[in-house]
Design an enzyme around this catalytic site. Sequence first.
Site, mmCIF file in Angstrom:
data_model
loop_
_atom_site.group_PDB
_atom_site.id
_atom_site.type_symbol
_atom_site.label_atom_id
_atom_site.label_comp_id
_atom_site.label_asym_id
_atom_site.label_seq_id
_atom_site.Cartn_x
_atom_site.Cartn_y
_atom_site.Cartn_z
ATOM 1 C CB SER A 1 -0.948 -0.027 1.198
ATOM 2 O OG SER A 1 -1.847 1.048 1.153
ATOM 3 C CG ASP B 1 -5.807 -5.351 2.477
ATOM 4 O OD1 ASP B 1 -6.432 -6.403 2.723
ATOM 5 O OD2 ASP B 1 -5.601 -4.939 1.321
ATOM 6 C CG HIS C 1 -4.141 -0.825 -0.916
ATOM 7 N ND1 HIS C 1 -3.934 -0.704 0.441
ATOM 8 C CD2 HIS C 1 -4.679 -2.060 -1.092
ATOM 9 C CE1 HIS C 1 -4.347 -1.806 1.052
ATOM 10 N NE2 HIS C 1 -4.791 -2.649 0.137
#
Length: 342
Positions: free
Chosen positions: A159, A279, A186
């Site tokens: 991310s 995540d 992401h």
Amino acid sequence: MNIGIVNDLPLAVEALRRTIALRPEHRVLWVATDGAQAVDFCVAQPPDLVLMDLVMPRIDGVSATRSIMERSPCAILIVTANVGANASYVYEAMGAGALDAVDTPTLGQGGSADPSQPLLAKIDQIGRLLATRMPAAAPAAAAPAPQGALPPLVAIGASAGGPTALTALLRRLPEDFPAAIVIVQHVDQAFAIGMAQWLDGYSRLPVRIARQGGVPQAGEVLLAATNDHLHLTARGSLAYTRRPEETPYRPSVDVFFHSVVDHWKGEAIGVLLTGMGRDGALGLKAMRTKGHYTIAQDEATSAVYGMPKAAAAIGAASAVLPLERIADQLISLVQRNRQRRR
């Protein structure tokens, strides 16, 4: 390096100019006073690096980063007055493709630039990445896997800070790396293609967008490319799905990691890199429980120690490694896997 400055404050522009001037190998290519102008300048005169402010008239730094990664991908470093106070915008820009973020430098007594300020270190780091950009040549074909056997699969999640980490990891892998690689970063689908092109320039392995119905192949890097979740189907092919709807991240690293556990019939390795939030932690744990080797990036080399920290905290990682050691570990693991199968 040729550097573009994007900032609407004359004092900040001057501080950036004087800081850049401390390195004779760098020069200011142009100065844009808003995001819209920066996008146009990047298309007309592509720089090696853009120093992007966040808060500007017309188009802000996040939107400008998105547009640049769509139209003319290049290295972007967020340089703003207070990174901590603008954390949410910084993370959004890094998700859009910015490599890192740093506070705007200040001028010392007499208007001199301070060579110890973090900006120069960030520019030097990105300069080293740019110096290792691979020539545009067809990579050597990966050594074929034994007949009927699936190649090892390296599943990577990232991310905030991911573009820099992925660049550093991929450039260390050899052109004959005999594993398939799938990355869930992401990013919005609008600039996923630009990110794939960007990563491709620093990898000996081809980096492509993961397509619906495609199958991970040895010697190929695939990047999740929509705002839906990438996952493996029961047939071992790739697909996109809206479900689960309630996940805070799209695409979700957890969704892909869990699909590896459920549907990949060969060996797999899970890697969780820098990122905000949690995540990927549960998915990495599921991979380790299934018997797959798993790696989490360490705190010292993570731009944002959130996702890998969450993984380490629940025992999801077989190893917690600094970024510069992850590629060597992958090479070693894949080689051992091939030797066992002979």
